[in-house]
Enzyme design. Structure first.
Site: not given
Ligand code: NDP
Length: 513
Positions: A185, A260, A294, A393
């Protein structure tokens, strides 16, 4: 140049299949804000069909199933996928560019990465055959034990939009190499190349149901997939917030997970580093892919004695970055993935300003670009450790800066975060680099560089950056279940209990009593 996006359906059981509700989601080119196509919007009913197909492909009653094929057999399909990706590299790179707003130089290199990942796991699939039944040394002669490495089962692979096909490859290649079947997905914001991977699977005749690709919204397709009782494991890459939801869903049926997640990684620049190289690595690691990485080292921790000069260098390097339509030659900074993400990044910048930080460079929409979700590379100083810009972030081209005076202070600043994905150290003193490597709380430490990542090494984070490791042998292991087999090889009775007496013996002993 007009790039035609193929109109695709869901890929389930080796066939294109329309969604049950016949819903579609528009694709918006982030550099032009134009609708350039659409993708299928799957819902729980489609997920059900895909999971069923993957289940049947994993273990067919009486038939040949993917789980019981040899690694060498599976490797042929992985290699065929890799070479077809390379044959179609320029087309795939353009499709990903239109879908994500990333410069061509990046999307082309991502396609090389996809192919090399499939080839790498083809090698590991072959090597797996020889590792089966590896004997285990045990301290008794009457037994022998060995280990089988078996595929875990049907895997839900849920991936983000920043490296759409590459992040999918990091999961699909080891999962299939291990003998698992899967449902991918991808993010609804960037599914185009993943649907092309479906076409590649058709071309290379991968057995039906081994890989199924279901596009759609996270809430409508991702959530039912993550909570599906017939999914045996979830491998997820995305934000920490969604990772928590996925982990909660997995807990209901005690599914293994690998996560992750996000990061807020530091780069520490010491006074003895090569400052030109340090400047290039610093901006590369924060502005490449528009900072939508990331592991972007978006917190610069620089020694106070060189900070002023270093910031001048960073501004010079930043001015030299070509921001343009990603199709233009020399483009190094394209558009942010979506309007929503663009607004989120702009909000981070204005909150930093409101909290008292200084926007030293950039911070706005480039004046020469009227349309598109473009943001200038941005450098923010006068930051305190409690500010949002230092702690959260951003996932955009925003670097924030603090200075340090001692090594101890640099380590403390670097580790003062909920995340633990990456960290970089720039110094010529290799003993110091080694000390920092041990002290930094991160899944990856880069020395005198930041961001390079190879198929053979391990990838993953500590703390709230995730659970488990992808890539390398660790990536394959995360799709394998260990079955220990213990065999009693002695002819002697085990002897724990007295053996039952025969009826004659029983009669004799009763008479004696
Ligand atoms: P999201 O967490 O928003 O989404 C990731 C995936 O999860 C998408 O496919 C999304 O679908 C899907 N999803 C959303 N809600 C659910 C749900 N309830 N259940 C199951 N699936 C769901 O992340 P982004 O796509 O915005 O990616 C950016 C994030 O990914 C950043 O935080 C970044 O740090 C992280 N990332 C981590 C990497 C690593 O290796 N550690 C590598 C790359 C990115 P949809 O998009 O359709 O909503």
């Amino acid at each position: 140049m007009a790039i035609q996006i193929p109109s695709r359906q869901l890929f389930i059981d080796g066939e294109w299949r329309e969604t049950v509700l016949k819903k579609r989601i528009p694709i918006i080119n982030p550099a032009t804000e134009e609708i350039v196509g659409d993708i299928p919007a799957a819902t729980a009913e489609d997920v059900e069909i895909a999971v069923d197909a993957a289940r049947r492909a994993f273990s067919r009653n009486g038939g040949k199933d993917w789980a019981s094929t040899s690694g060498a057999f599976r490797a042929k399909f992985l290699r065929a996928i890799a070479s077809t990706v390379l044959e179609r590299k320029s087309e795939l790179a353009l499709l990903e560019l239109v879908d994500t707003g990333k410069p061509l130089v990046e999307t082309a290199s991502d396609m090389d990465g996809v192919a090399s990942c499939f080839n790498y796991y083809a090698e590991l699939a072959e090597a797996l055959d020889a590792k089966q039944k590896a004997p285990i040394s045990i301290p008794v002669q009457s037994f022998k034990s060995y280990v089988l490495k078996e595929p875990i089962g049907v895997i839900a692979l849920i991936t983000p939009w920043n490296y759409p096909l590459l992040m999918a490859a990091w999961k699909i290649a080891p999962a299939l190499a291990a003998g698992c079947t899967a449902i991918l997905k991808p993010s609804e914001l960037a599914s185009v190349t993943c649907l092309e991977l479906a076409e590649i699977c058709r071309q290379v005749d991968i057995p039906p149901g081994v890989l199924n690709i279901v596009t759609g919204l996270g809430s409508e397709a991702g959530a039912p997939l993550a909570s599906h009782p017939h999914v045996d494991k979830i491998a997820f890459t995305g934000s920490t917030a969604t990772g928590i939801k996925v982990m909660t869903a997995a807990a209901q049926t005690v599914k293994p997970i690998s996560l992750e997640l996000g990061g807020k990684s530091p780069i520490i620049v010491f006074e003895d580093g090569d400052l030109n190289n340090a400047a290039e690595w610093t901006i590369y690691s924060c502005f490449k892919t528009n900072g939508q990485i990331c592991s972007a080292t978006s917190r610069l921790i620089v020694h106070e004695s060189i900070a002023a000069d270093f910031l001048v260098k960073l501004i010079d390097w930043s001015k030299n970055i070509k921001i343009s339509d990603p199709l233009e030659d020399g483009c190094r900074l394209g558009a942010i993935i979506s309007k929503g993400q663009y607004e989120k990044v702009m909000n981070f910048i204005s909150t930093a300003k409101n909290e008292g930080a200084t926007i030293l460079y950039g911070g706005g929409h480039p004046q020469h670009l009227r349309k598109g979700f473009f943001i200038e590379p941005t450098i923010i100083t006068d930051v305190s450790t409690s500010m949002q810009i230092w702690r959260e972030e951003v996932f955009g081209p925003v670097l924030c800066v603090k200075t340090f005076s001692t090594e101890h202070e640099a380590i403390a600043l670097a580790n003062d975060t909920d995340y633990g994905l990456g960290a970089a150290v720039i110094s010529k003193d290799l003993e110091r680099c080694e000390r920092l490597t041990k002290a930094l709380q991160a899944g990856t430490v880069w020395i005198n560089c930041s961001q390079p990542c190879f198929d053979q090494t391990a990838w993953g984070g500590n703390k709230r950056s995730g659970i488990g490791r992808e890539l390398g042998e660790w990536g394959l292991d995360s799709y394998l279940s260990i079955k220990q087999v213990t065999h009693y090889i002695s002819n002697e009775p085990w002897g724990w209990y007295s053996p039952p007496q025969s009826s004659e013996e029983l009669e004799r002993s009763q008479k004696q009593n």
